[in-house]
Every structure is written in C-alpha cells, then in structure tokens.
Write an enzyme that holds these catalytic residues in place. Structure first.
Site, short mmCIF file in Angstrom:
data_model
loop_
_atom_site.label_atom_id
_atom_site.label_comp_id
_atom_site.label_asym_id
_atom_site.label_seq_id
_atom_site.Cartn_x
_atom_site.Cartn_y
_atom_site.Cartn_z
N HIS A 1 51.21 11.37 181.82
CA HIS A 1 51.57 9.96 182.58
C HIS A 1 52.90 10.00 182.73
O HIS A 1 53.78 9.81 181.76
CB HIS A 1 50.87 8.73 181.78
CG HIS A 1 51.06 7.35 182.66
ND1 HIS A 1 51.02 7.51 184.13
CD2 HIS A 1 51.66 6.38 182.20
CE1 HIS A 1 51.45 6.13 184.48
NE2 HIS A 1 51.92 5.29 183.38
N CYS B 1 46.76 2.95 183.66
CA CYS B 1 47.40 4.25 183.63
C CYS B 1 46.81 5.42 182.91
O CYS B 1 46.97 6.63 183.10
CB CYS B 1 49.06 4.00 182.77
SG CYS B 1 49.95 2.86 183.76
N ASN C 1 56.49 5.09 188.53
CA ASN C 1 55.16 4.96 187.76
C ASN C 1 54.17 4.67 188.58
O ASN C 1 53.88 3.47 189.26
CB ASN C 1 55.39 4.01 186.46
CG ASN C 1 53.90 3.86 185.84
OD1 ASN C 1 53.01 4.46 185.98
ND2 ASN C 1 54.05 3.17 184.78
N1 ACO Z 1 68.28 -3.80 185.73
C1 ACO Z 1 69.25 -4.28 184.97
N2 ACO Z 1 69.07 -4.76 183.70
C2 ACO Z 1 67.84 -4.92 183.39
C3 ACO Z 1 66.83 -4.59 184.06
C4 ACO Z 1 67.28 -3.82 185.22
N3 ACO Z 1 66.08 -3.61 186.31
N4 ACO Z 1 65.66 -4.83 183.54
C5 ACO Z 1 66.13 -5.37 182.23
N5 ACO Z 1 67.34 -5.45 182.16
C6 ACO Z 1 68.24 -5.88 180.94
C7 ACO Z 1 67.47 -6.98 180.31
O1 ACO Z 1 67.60 -8.29 180.78
C8 ACO Z 1 68.40 -6.92 179.08
O2 ACO Z 1 69.47 -7.59 179.02
P1 ACO Z 1 70.26 -8.42 178.03
O3 ACO Z 1 70.30 -7.60 176.87
O4 ACO Z 1 71.17 -9.08 178.51
O5 ACO Z 1 69.18 -9.46 177.59
C9 ACO Z 1 68.40 -5.48 178.86
O6 ACO Z 1 68.40 -4.98 180.17
C10 ACO Z 1 67.63 -4.79 178.12
O7 ACO Z 1 66.38 -5.00 178.27
P2 ACO Z 1 65.11 -4.28 177.53
O8 ACO Z 1 63.80 -5.09 178.16
O9 ACO Z 1 65.46 -4.40 175.92
O10 ACO Z 1 65.33 -2.83 177.73
P3 ACO Z 1 64.64 -1.63 177.18
O11 ACO Z 1 65.75 -0.76 176.77
O12 ACO Z 1 63.54 -1.83 176.42
O13 ACO Z 1 64.18 -1.01 178.48
C11 ACO Z 1 62.17 -0.61 179.72
C12 ACO Z 1 63.00 -1.70 179.17
C13 ACO Z 1 62.39 0.56 180.31
C14 ACO Z 1 60.87 -1.24 180.27
C15 ACO Z 1 61.46 -0.16 178.31
O14 ACO Z 1 60.84 -0.82 177.26
C16 ACO Z 1 60.41 0.98 178.41
O15 ACO Z 1 60.78 2.10 179.05
N6 ACO Z 1 59.31 0.48 178.01
C17 ACO Z 1 57.95 1.47 178.28
C18 ACO Z 1 57.17 0.77 179.20
C19 ACO Z 1 56.90 1.53 180.32
O16 ACO Z 1 57.35 2.47 180.49
N7 ACO Z 1 55.72 0.92 181.05
C20 ACO Z 1 55.48 1.30 182.35
C21 ACO Z 1 54.23 0.83 182.33
S1 ACO Z 1 53.00 1.21 180.87
C22 ACO Z 1 52.30 2.60 181.06
O17 ACO Z 1 52.30 3.04 182.04
C23 ACO Z 1 52.25 3.21 179.86
#
Ligand code: ACO
Length: 325
Positions: free
Chosen positions: A252, A119, A282
């Site tokens: 990004h 990215c 993304n």
């Molecule tokens: N739909 C519904 N529920 C979901 C989904 C979905 N698509 N995905 C995860 N969940 C659930 C999980 O199973 C979990 O459930 P549980 O509590 O029962 O176990 C709950 O949601 C929370 O999951 P987390 O992974 O803890 O959610 P979080 O708040 O961390 O959000 C996310 C996840 C959006 C990926 C976040 O961590 C994030 O934004 N990370 C940054 C990474 C990113 O943006 N990466 C992109 C690529 S990297 C880059 O480009 C830099």
C-alpha cells in the site's frame, strides 16, 4: 485437478488534475495554512497527487480502470461473472459502487458488491474473489480499488490533507489450473477504529459528526510497520516460499518510510519495491492495483514474477496476498 485463480490483466485510471507539492503549498496558503515541499517529501516521499473534478465519482475511475484491465486481459465484459470494488469513497451510501460500475460497463446480471476495508480494501477484495473462484462460484472476476479521497480531506488540517490522492486500479482474475494467487492473509483489529477514521454519518437527511478524515499519524505508523512484516511472513509460510522468492514488493502506497521499513524487515532492496506514492500520494484501496498496473506497463513487473501485495489501513485492517503473476 485443483482450481486456482490468476491475474490476467491490469488497468488503472488517474484524474487529469495533478497537484504538485508546490500546488498544495499554494492551495493551503490561501487558507492561512503553512506547509512545504521539503516537509512533505522528507516525511512521506510524496511529490504529487491527482484530484478529481466536480461531478466525477469513484465509479467513473473504476470503470475506466476496469476497461483497461479487460483490454489487457483480452476479454470482453460479457464474460465477467463477478465484480468487487474496494472503496471507502463510494458514489452513494447505497447501492454499491460495484453495481454502478457494472451498469457503466454495459453489463447486467453477475454479482457485484463493494468491500470496505479502507487502505486494505484491495487485498481484502482480491482474497474474496480468489476464494469465490476456487470454490467454483465465479470464473472471471473484475477486482477494482477506486477512491476519491480528496472529498474526505480537511484542507485546514495540514497533517492529513497533503497525504492523499484520487485514482483507481483494477485486475481481471480468472480461474486457472495453475496458481496465480498463492496465499492470502487478512486481519482486522477494531480496537484501533479511532486512529484513522471519518467519523461522520448520515441521519435524517443530515451528516452528523465530522465527515472528514482524522488520523493519529504516529499511531498508524507504528502499527503499520509491525503488521506488514507479520502478514508478509505468514503468506510466505503458507505458500512454502521465502523472502528470496519475492521479485516485487507492492505495498500500500501510504508513506515511503513505511515502505522502506517493510522492505528492510523483509531484507529486500528498495529496487525490488514498486513505488508510486511519490506521484500518486495515498490513494487508499486504489493504491496497490494502481501501482501494479503502472509497474506492469513500465515493464518492471513481468509474467512469471512473484509479487507480495500488502495492504494496511483504517479499521485497523491489514493483509497480504502472494501472487505468481
Ligand atoms: N507541513 C508542515 N508541517 C507539518 C505538516 C505539513 N503538512 N504536517 C504536520 N506538520 C508539523 C506538525 O505540526 C508538527 O509540528 P510541531 O513539531 O511544531 O508540533 C511537526 O510537523 C511534526 O508532526 P508529526 O505529526 O509528529 O509528524 P510525523 O513525523 O509523525 O509525520 C506523518 C506525520 C507523515 C503523518 C507520519 O506520522 C506518518 O507517516 N504516519 C503514517 C500514517 C500514514 O501514512 N497514513 C496514511 C493513511 S494510513 C494508511 O494508509 C495506512
């Protein structure tokens, strides 16, 4: 007289197939995987993304984006003497997607190569092109970010497959007496390879390991917000500018919450942040030039504006480029 580089045209390309969150809910439900528009919007800000059709490759999107950038710059392909494509989803293992794009544009002869920094790929590519132009080894470059991340997604993994989309963005970067690119700052830290990767590899005619995207979202989130602030401050210091000089932050487009956090740290209101993640998801290396082109064509970003471009992604890699547009 100092030699600088300057962006003289932008272009982008999105495949026609657009999937809203409702479409993703349906697509995943067919596999017994549950998600919702509310969850996706609240955690990421994403409402839609574009996916390519079978038979469409990164080079196709890149070529279309490049043609539009050339048109915007009022230049023809024959005068281009460097092509760099940032991509993690190349058409082939080799040759480079850049070489394929060169041929599709009807050109031959100039150097063409890919940059792989996930990215952060576009800020890496722009930095390399700027250095080559300033050193005199190129005069007019096409710098492109292009991705078909839909090909890397595991549609049984709801934590990743709702986040990504396909697309391309391109700029024409030309030698100039006045800057253009004011300052650049790049970094990588390979200790974090495992938090965001596609671990599969080709061996003896087979793909070994898992050829789909794996991510520790929370680890990525924490690293991203720290390094983005640091890189922004570094390029501002190098250029002798301050946050107050930034007209547009074009980060990004991974997640609206990372973007809001970066804006807060730089004391920038969200109306100075170009946001396209809601419509494109993304698109990895494509996201910054895609966002830039959309902002230019929407009349947001104008000639003379100071832009802070920031990338962060797998590797772990990150970087920033400060630009007088
Ligand atoms: N739909 C519904 N529920 C979901 C989904 C979905 N698509 N995905 C995860 N969940 C659930 C999980 O199973 C979990 O459930 P549980 O509590 O029962 O176990 C709950 O949601 C929370 O999951 P987390 O992974 O803890 O959610 P979080 O708040 O961390 O959000 C996310 C996840 C959006 C990926 C976040 O961590 C994030 O934004 N990370 C940054 C990474 C990113 O943006 N990466 C992109 C690529 S990297 C880059 O480009 C830099």
């Amino acid at each position: 007289m100092n030699r600088h580089s300057r962006i003289t045209g932008t272009g982008s390309s999105l495949p026609p197939r657009r999937l809203t969150n409702a479409d993703m809910v349906e697509l995943l439900a067919a596999r017994g995987v549950e998600t919702s528009d509310d969850w996706i919007v609240e955690r990421t800000g994403i409402r839609a993304r574009h996916f390519v059709a079978d038979g469409v490759f990164s080079s196709d999107l890149a070529t279309e984006a490049a043609r539009r950038a050339l048109e915007a710059a009022g230049t023809d392909p024959a005068s281009i003497d460097l092509i760099i494509v940032a991509t993690s989803t190349p058409d082939m293992v080799f040759p480079s997607t850049a070489a394929i794009v060169q041929h599709k544009l009807g050109m031959a002869g100039c150097p063409a190569f890919d940059v792989q920094a996930v990215c952060s790929g576009f800020v890496y590519a722009l930095t390399v092109a700027d250095a080559m132009i300033r050193s005199g080894s190129a005069s007019k470059a096409l710098v492109i970010g292009s991705e078909v991340f839909s090909r890397l997604l595991d549609f049984n993994d709801r934590t990743t497959c709702v986040l990504f989309g396909d697309g391309a963005g391109a700029v024409v970067l030309e030698a100039s007496d006045t800057p253009g690119i004011l300052a650049t700052d790049l970094h990588a830290d390979g200790r974090h390879v495992g938090i965001l990767c596609v671990p599969g590899h080709v061996n003896g005619g087979q793909i070994l390991g898992d050829p789909v995207l794996k991510m520790d979202g929370q680890a990525v989130f924490k690293l991203a917000v720290g390094v983005l602030e640091e890189a922004a401050r570094t390029v501002l210091a190098k250029a002798g500018r301050t946050e107050a000089d930034i007209d547009w932050l074009i980060p990004h487009q991974a997640n609206i919450r990372i973007m809001q956090s970066t804006a807060r740290k730089l004391k920038l209101p969200m109306d100075k942040v170009v946001v396209t993640v809601d419509q494109h998801g993304n698109t990895s290396a494509a996201s910054i030039p895609l966002a830039l082109d959309h902002a230019v064509r929407a009349g947001q970003v104008k000639s003379g504006d100071t832009l802070m471009l920031e990338g962060v992604g797998g590797g772990f890699t990150w970087g920033a480029v400060l630009v007088d547009f």
